[in-house]
Scaffold this active site. Structure first.
Site, PDB file in Angstrom:
ATOM      1  N   CYS A 175       0.829  -1.203   0.000  1.00  0.00           N
ATOM      2  CA  CYS A 175       0.000   0.000   0.000  1.00  0.00           C
ATOM      3  C   CYS A 175       0.866   1.258   0.000  1.00  0.00           C
ATOM      4  O   CYS A 175       1.843   1.328   0.738  1.00  0.00           O
ATOM      5  CB  CYS A 175      -0.859  -0.020   1.256  1.00  0.00           C
ATOM      6  SG  CYS A 175      -1.615   1.556   1.568  1.00  0.00           S
TER       7      CYS A 175
HETATM    8  N1  LIG Z   1      -7.448  -1.365   1.762  1.00  0.00           N
HETATM    9  C1  LIG Z   1      -6.803  -0.324   1.313  1.00  0.00           C
HETATM   10  O1  LIG Z   1      -6.177   0.420   2.042  1.00  0.00           O
HETATM   11  C2  LIG Z   1      -6.827   0.001  -0.139  1.00  0.00           C
HETATM   12  C3  LIG Z   1      -7.178  -0.944  -1.041  1.00  0.00           C
HETATM   13  N2  LIG Z   1      -7.136  -0.681  -2.380  1.00  0.00           N
HETATM   14  C4  LIG Z   1      -7.534  -1.734  -3.309  1.00  0.00           C
HETATM   15  O2  LIG Z   1      -7.313  -1.315  -4.631  1.00  0.00           O
HETATM   16  C5  LIG Z   1      -8.363  -1.719  -5.490  1.00  0.00           C
HETATM   17  C6  LIG Z   1      -8.878  -0.545  -6.262  1.00  0.00           C
HETATM   18  O3  LIG Z   1      -9.689   0.225  -5.406  1.00  0.00           O
HETATM   19  P1  LIG Z   1     -10.621   1.397  -5.930  1.00  0.00           P
HETATM   20  O4  LIG Z   1      -9.758   2.460  -6.506  1.00  0.00           O
HETATM   21  O5  LIG Z   1     -11.569   1.784  -4.875  1.00  0.00           O
HETATM   22  O6  LIG Z   1     -11.455   0.669  -7.039  1.00  0.00           O
HETATM   23  P2  LIG Z   1     -11.948   1.169  -8.397  1.00  0.00           P
HETATM   24  O7  LIG Z   1     -10.811   1.699  -9.171  1.00  0.00           O
HETATM   25  O8  LIG Z   1     -12.778   0.080  -8.945  1.00  0.00           O
HETATM   26  O9  LIG Z   1     -12.876   2.399  -7.944  1.00  0.00           O
HETATM   27  C7  LIG Z   1     -14.181   2.179  -7.581  1.00  0.00           C
HETATM   28  C8  LIG Z   1     -14.998   3.452  -7.749  1.00  0.00           C
HETATM   29  O10 LIG Z   1     -14.810   4.261  -6.607  1.00  0.00           O
HETATM   30  C9  LIG Z   1     -14.283   5.525  -7.000  1.00  0.00           C
HETATM   31  N3  LIG Z   1     -13.270   5.870  -6.004  1.00  0.00           N
HETATM   32  C10 LIG Z   1     -12.175   5.208  -5.680  1.00  0.00           C
HETATM   33  N4  LIG Z   1     -11.479   5.819  -4.710  1.00  0.00           N
HETATM   34  C11 LIG Z   1     -12.197   6.914  -4.426  1.00  0.00           C
HETATM   35  C12 LIG Z   1     -12.027   7.979  -3.528  1.00  0.00           C
HETATM   36  N5  LIG Z   1     -10.944   8.043  -2.722  1.00  0.00           N
HETATM   37  N6  LIG Z   1     -12.966   8.946  -3.479  1.00  0.00           N
HETATM   38  C13 LIG Z   1     -14.033   8.897  -4.302  1.00  0.00           C
HETATM   39  N7  LIG Z   1     -14.252   7.919  -5.200  1.00  0.00           N
HETATM   40  C14 LIG Z   1     -13.350   6.962  -5.259  1.00  0.00           C
HETATM   41  C15 LIG Z   1     -13.697   5.298  -8.378  1.00  0.00           C
HETATM   42  O11 LIG Z   1     -13.751   6.443  -9.180  1.00  0.00           O
HETATM   43  P3  LIG Z   1     -12.395   7.192  -9.633  1.00  0.00           P
HETATM   44  O12 LIG Z   1     -11.371   6.118  -9.956  1.00  0.00           O
HETATM   45  O13 LIG Z   1     -12.790   7.977 -10.819  1.00  0.00           O
HETATM   46  O14 LIG Z   1     -11.985   8.022  -8.472  1.00  0.00           O
HETATM   47  C16 LIG Z   1     -14.603   4.255  -8.949  1.00  0.00           C
HETATM   48  O15 LIG Z   1     -15.759   4.803  -9.500  1.00  0.00           O
HETATM   49  C17 LIG Z   1      -9.390  -2.423  -4.594  1.00  0.00           C
HETATM   50  O16 LIG Z   1      -9.212  -3.814  -4.723  1.00  0.00           O
HETATM   51  C18 LIG Z   1      -9.038  -1.989  -3.199  1.00  0.00           C
HETATM   52  O17 LIG Z   1      -9.267  -2.996  -2.240  1.00  0.00           O
HETATM   53  C19 LIG Z   1      -6.764   0.548  -2.852  1.00  0.00           C
HETATM   54  C20 LIG Z   1      -6.373   1.523  -1.986  1.00  0.00           C
HETATM   55  C21 LIG Z   1      -6.429   1.356  -0.553  1.00  0.00           C
HETATM   56  N1  LIG Z   2      -3.490   0.992  -0.293  1.00  0.00           N
HETATM   57  C1  LIG Z   2      -3.548  -0.158  -0.952  1.00  0.00           C
HETATM   58  N2  LIG Z   2      -3.945  -1.250  -0.290  1.00  0.00           N
HETATM   59  C2  LIG Z   2      -4.016  -2.365  -0.985  1.00  0.00           C
HETATM   60  C3  LIG Z   2      -3.693  -2.449  -2.328  1.00  0.00           C
HETATM   61  N3  LIG Z   2      -3.894  -3.699  -2.744  1.00  0.00           N
HETATM   62  C4  LIG Z   2      -4.334  -4.367  -1.681  1.00  0.00           C
HETATM   63  N4  LIG Z   2      -4.404  -3.581  -0.614  1.00  0.00           N
HETATM   64  C5  LIG Z   2      -4.813  -3.914   0.748  1.00  0.00           C
HETATM   65  O1  LIG Z   2      -3.734  -4.617   1.405  1.00  0.00           O
HETATM   66  C6  LIG Z   2      -4.264  -5.771   2.045  1.00  0.00           C
HETATM   67  C7  LIG Z   2      -3.186  -6.821   2.291  1.00  0.00           C
HETATM   68  O2  LIG Z   2      -2.256  -6.331   3.221  1.00  0.00           O
HETATM   69  P1  LIG Z   2      -0.968  -7.148   3.730  1.00  0.00           P
HETATM   70  O3  LIG Z   2      -0.333  -6.225   4.697  1.00  0.00           O
HETATM   71  O4  LIG Z   2      -1.480  -8.396   4.379  1.00  0.00           O
HETATM   72  O5  LIG Z   2      -0.109  -7.441   2.559  1.00  0.00           O
HETATM   73  C8  LIG Z   2      -5.354  -6.204   1.100  1.00  0.00           C
HETATM   74  O6  LIG Z   2      -6.264  -7.111   1.669  1.00  0.00           O
HETATM   75  C9  LIG Z   2      -5.986  -4.862   0.744  1.00  0.00           C
HETATM   76  O7  LIG Z   2      -6.914  -4.409   1.693  1.00  0.00           O
HETATM   77  C10 LIG Z   2      -3.250  -1.281  -2.985  1.00  0.00           C
HETATM   78  O8  LIG Z   2      -2.905  -1.275  -4.180  1.00  0.00           O
HETATM   79  N5  LIG Z   2      -3.190  -0.156  -2.250  1.00  0.00           N
END
Ligand SMILES: NC(=O)C1=CN([C@@H]2O[C@H](COP(=O)(O)OP(=O)(O)OC[C@H]3O[C@@H](n4cnc5c(N)ncnc54)[C@H](OP(=O)(O)O)[C@@H]3O)[C@@H](O)[C@H]2O)C=CC1
Ligand SMILES: Nc1nc2c(ncn2[C@@H]2O[C@H](COP(=O)(O)O)[C@@H](O)[C@H]2O)c(=O)[nH]1
EC number: 1.7.1.7
Length: 327
Positions: A175
């Protein structure tokens, strides 16, 4: 929020042992009416799980969540798992085509046991609407919604109909959300879990930041029913990431779901790619996790997983390793 801490800052305090052997301790957990061997689920990421691993986990009695990055395969995957009497557990996003997919599942009467809404910032109207849509179309499906990092978010998603919430914004190994946006629970994930779990009336899944098997027990102590893990599962023979050899050592590729490698473009990148050390067979890690957790339960003075919930703890700021490296 006061008293923030993370996994490495905490030690659980032992209670009198009531078993003669650690093998008496039961690590199983029930979620959505199904009982699983461990309170652990491999992350729904493309370098962590594929259909083969999902089938293996389901057959062996472990929970799994298939990722959402090959959307066209989800219908046949769900059907195939159910035809074989196995649990079907898939992920969705929140875009328009995902609504169509849910409608298609209903129309074909293909009802997944679990659907996880997998979005970076789960405290949003988009996720609330998707929870309501799934619950309206597929009321029997157990819906896990996330990711969130505050009690307010947990309450709102539960109120919308989520059966469980997933906590963790930015603590993951690949992340970079915390660096690129300044936000998240990175560095205080365990305290955030406690904060969220206190507000929850349904199960909470702790997601991200697990670096050792002891962190699983700590998650249970601070309110998790289940723990989602990426990096500790990335290095196996079966792991879908590419295997590479560097200086005579084997490594596996592990990349974030919001990385350039996943997205295929450099837009809203919040994840990176790394290589983790090769660690052999998945079944050996799962067995070691089970044995370590059995040991945790015995130190908690119980026989069941939830005995861990009741133990005392101490804060030992950043000092538990004393320079030791476990993995
Ligand atoms: N657990 C964590 O800390 C994190 C996990 N991830 C992982 O990365 C993958 C991609 O995630 P994600 O970008 O949500 O998926 P998507 O790219 O599929 O976005 C989903 C929708 O949510 C909108 N969106 C995403 N982030 C935001 C935001 N911060 N504010 C407003 N709208 C938002 C996007 O629009 P638009 O792209 O136009 O903004 C899109 O329409 C997922 O699998 C997720 O679990 C990603 C970051 C943090
Ligand atoms: N900010 C982001 N978080 C992400 C991304 N892809 C996955 N994830 C989150 O990390 C956990 C796994 O964490 P770990 O410490 O066990 O390796 C996963 O389940 C998601 O919630 C990303 O691209 N950006």
């Amino acid at each position: 929020m006061e008293n923030v801490f993370d996994y490495e800052d905490i030690q659980l305090v032992p209670a009198k042992c009531i078993v003669e052997s650690r093998s008496e301790c039961d690590t199983s957990v029930t979620l959505g009416g199904h009982t699983f061997k461990l309170p652990v689920v491999p992350a729904n990421m493309q370098t962590i799980i594929d259909e083969k691993i999902a089938r293996h986990l389901a057959t062996q009695g472990y929970f799994y969540i298939m990722h959402r990055f090959e959307p066209e395969t989800r219908m046949t995957f769900t059907q195939a798992m159910q035809e074989d009497g196995l649990i079907a557990s898939i992920s969705v996003g929140v875009k328009k085509e995902e609504y169509d997919f849910i409608n298609q599942l209903k129309e074909d009467q293909v009802i997944p046991d679990f659907i996880t809404i997998d979005i970076a910032h789960g405290h949003s109207q988009a996720v609330i609407e998707m929870i309501k849509h799934i619950k309206a179309q597929l009321p029997k499906t157990f819906v896990i919604a996330g990711n969130v990092g505050t009690p307010e978010a947990v309450r709102e998603l539960e109120h919308a109909g989520a059966d469980a919430t997933k906590v963790g914004i930015g603590p993951g190994k690949v992340c970079i959300t915390k660096i690129k946006t300044g936000f998240g629970t990175g560095g205080w994930q365990l305290a955030a879990l406690r904060w969220c779990a206190k507000a929850a009336s349904k199960p909470v899944i702790a997601d991200g930041g697990i670096r050792t098997h002891g962190d699983i027990a700590k998650s249970i102590r601070f309110g998790a029913s289940m723990v989602m893990i990426g990096s500790l599962f990335a290095g196996h023979e079966e792991s879908p990431g590419e295997t590479v050899e560097l200086n005579g050592m084997l490594y596996k590729e592990y990349f974030g779901s919001a990385s350039e490698y996943q997205k295929g473009e450099k837009k809203n990148v919040e994840g990176k790619k790394m290589h983790v050390e090769y660690r052999g067979k998945l079944k050996d890690t799962l067995l070691e996790m089970e044995q370590d957790l059995q040991s945790s339960i015995s130190y908690a003075g119980g026989k069941e997983l939830m005995a861990i919930r009741n133990v005392d703890y101490v804060v030992v700021k950043n000092s538990i390793f004393n320079g030791d490296k476990v993995y």
